[in-house]
Design an enzyme around this catalytic site. Structure first.
Site, short mmCIF file in Angstrom:
data_model
loop_
_atom_site.label_atom_id
_atom_site.label_comp_id
_atom_site.label_asym_id
_atom_site.label_seq_id
_atom_site.Cartn_x
_atom_site.Cartn_y
_atom_site.Cartn_z
N SER A 149 -6.67 -6.49 -3.76
CA SER A 149 -7.14 -7.20 -4.97
C SER A 149 -8.40 -7.56 -4.78
O SER A 149 -9.00 -8.15 -3.76
CB SER A 149 -6.18 -8.40 -5.45
OG SER A 149 -4.99 -7.60 -5.31
N1 SAH Z 1 -2.09 -7.89 -2.83
C1 SAH Z 1 -2.19 -6.72 -1.83
C2 SAH Z 1 -1.65 -5.59 -2.57
C3 SAH Z 1 -1.75 -5.44 -3.95
S1 SAH Z 1 -1.51 -3.57 -4.39
C4 SAH Z 1 -3.63 -6.94 -1.21
O1 SAH Z 1 -4.39 -7.31 -1.70
O2 SAH Z 1 -3.53 -5.76 -0.22
C5 SAH Z 1 0.13 -3.87 -4.78
C6 SAH Z 1 1.03 -3.61 -3.54
O3 SAH Z 1 2.46 -3.50 -4.19
C7 SAH Z 1 0.97 -2.08 -2.82
O4 SAH Z 1 0.92 -2.61 -1.40
C8 SAH Z 1 2.54 -1.42 -3.26
O5 SAH Z 1 2.86 -0.84 -2.22
C9 SAH Z 1 3.36 -2.78 -3.33
N2 SAH Z 1 4.36 -2.46 -4.28
C10 SAH Z 1 4.46 -1.73 -5.35
N3 SAH Z 1 5.85 -1.80 -5.75
C11 SAH Z 1 6.56 -2.38 -5.10
C12 SAH Z 1 7.89 -2.76 -5.01
N4 SAH Z 1 8.65 -2.45 -5.95
N5 SAH Z 1 8.22 -3.53 -3.91
C13 SAH Z 1 7.27 -3.93 -3.02
N6 SAH Z 1 6.20 -3.61 -3.21
C14 SAH Z 1 5.77 -2.94 -4.05
#
Ligand code: SAH
Length: 214
Positions: free
Chosen positions: A68
Site C-alpha cells: 500500500s
Molecule cells: N498491506 C500489505 C498487502 C496489501 S495487498 C502490504 O502493504 O504489502 C492485500 C493482501 O491481501 C495480499 O497480500 C493478498 O494476498 C491478501 N489477501 C487477499 N485476500 C485474502 C484473504 N481472504 N485472506 C488473507 N489474505 C488475503
C-alpha cells in the site's frame, strides 16, 4: 524503537516521505510518524524497485498484489490507534510492511495472508528486523484467528463488499476495526468500533483503492 540499524539506508527519502506525504496531510500521531520514519520500507520490496519504495504510491509485490501507498498505511494505523499492550489481527499482510509498523506500536500482531510466497518472504523480512512479536498464519483471513481472539484492533488490507462477520465477532468490546468496504470502483476506508453492548459504530474515513479480499 529497537530495530537493527537500517537508519542510514535511504534515510533521506524516508524522512521526505514522513514530511511531505504524511505530516503534510493529516497524519499527526507521533507514534505513527516515528514508526514510519524508522521502518526501512525499501527492504520489503524487490531490490529492483527499492528506489521507488518511498514514492507516494503503491508498488507491485508480485502475484498481482501491492504494497500500500505509505499514506494509506499511516492513515489506517492512525485510525486503528494501537496501544503498546494491544493484540492486533492483520488480514492480508502481503510483503509485511504494515505488519512491521503495527509490530512497532502494539503488543503482538497476528497476521493472516493467503498467498504462501508472500507469507514466506514477509516472515524473512520481519526476522531481518528482529521483530519477534509477530505470528503469521497462511489461510483465509475472513475466518480471522479465533485462537487468539479477542483483538483490541483488526486491520484489513483488502476490500470486501461487506464486513466479514467472523472478524467483528473477534473484536474486543471497545476495539477498533479498519477495513476498506464497498464495490470495487467506489471503496471507502471505514473505522468500525464495538460498543459495550456489542453493537457496531461506523465512521467513513476516506476513499481508497485496494485489491479484493478473496
Ligand atoms: N498491506 C500489505 C498487502 C496489501 S495487498 C502490504 O502493504 O504489502 C492485500 C493482501 O491481501 C495480499 O497480500 C493478498 O494476498 C491478501 N489477501 C487477499 N485476500 C485474502 C484473504 N481472504 N485472506 C488473507 N489474505 C488475503
Amino acid at each position: 524503537m529497537a530495530l537493527p540499524d537500517f537508519s542510514k539506508e535511504m534515510a533521506r527519502p524516508r524522512a521526505n516521505m514522513v514530511e511531505r506525504q504524511l505530516k503534510a496531510r493529516d497524519i499527526s500521531d507521533p507514534r505513527v510518524l516515528e514508526a514510519m520514519g524508522a521502518v526501512p520500507r525499501h527492504i520489503f520490496v524487490e531490490e529492483a524497485l527499492a528506489l521507488r519504495a518511498y514514492d507516494d504510491s503503491p508498488i507491485p509485490i508480485g502475484h498481482g498484489q501491492f504494497i500500500s501507498q505509505p499514506y494509506m498505511v499511516a492513515s489506517m494505523t492512525q485510525a486503528l490507534a494501537p496501544k503498546p499492550t494491544d493484540r492486533i489481527l492483520e488480514i492480508g499482510s502481503g510483503c509485511g510492511y504494515q505488519t512491521a509498523i503495527l509490530a512497532c506500536l502494539a503488543g503482538t500482531v497476528h497476521a493472516v495472508e493467503i498467498l504462501a510466497p508472500l507469507r514466506d518472504r514477509s516472515l524473512a523480512t520481519l526476522s531481518r528486523l528482529g521483530l519477534s512479536n509477530v505470528s503469521m498464519r497462511l489461510g483465509d483471513g475472513r475466518q480471522g484467528w479465533p485462537e487468539f481472539a479477542p483483538f483490541q484492533g483488526i486491520l484489513v488490507a483488502a476490500f470486501s463488499e461487506a464486513l466479514p462477520k467472523k472478524l467483528f465477532d473477534q473484536l474486543s468490546v471497545g476495539g477498533r476495526l479498519v477495513i476498506p468496504l464497498g464495490p470495487e470502483d467506489n471503496q471507502r476506508l471505514v473505522l468500525i468500533s464495538k460498543d459495550a453492548d456489542g453493537g457496531q459504530r461506523r465512521r467513513i474515513l476516506e476513499g481508497c483503492r485496494f485489491v479484493p479480499l478473496v
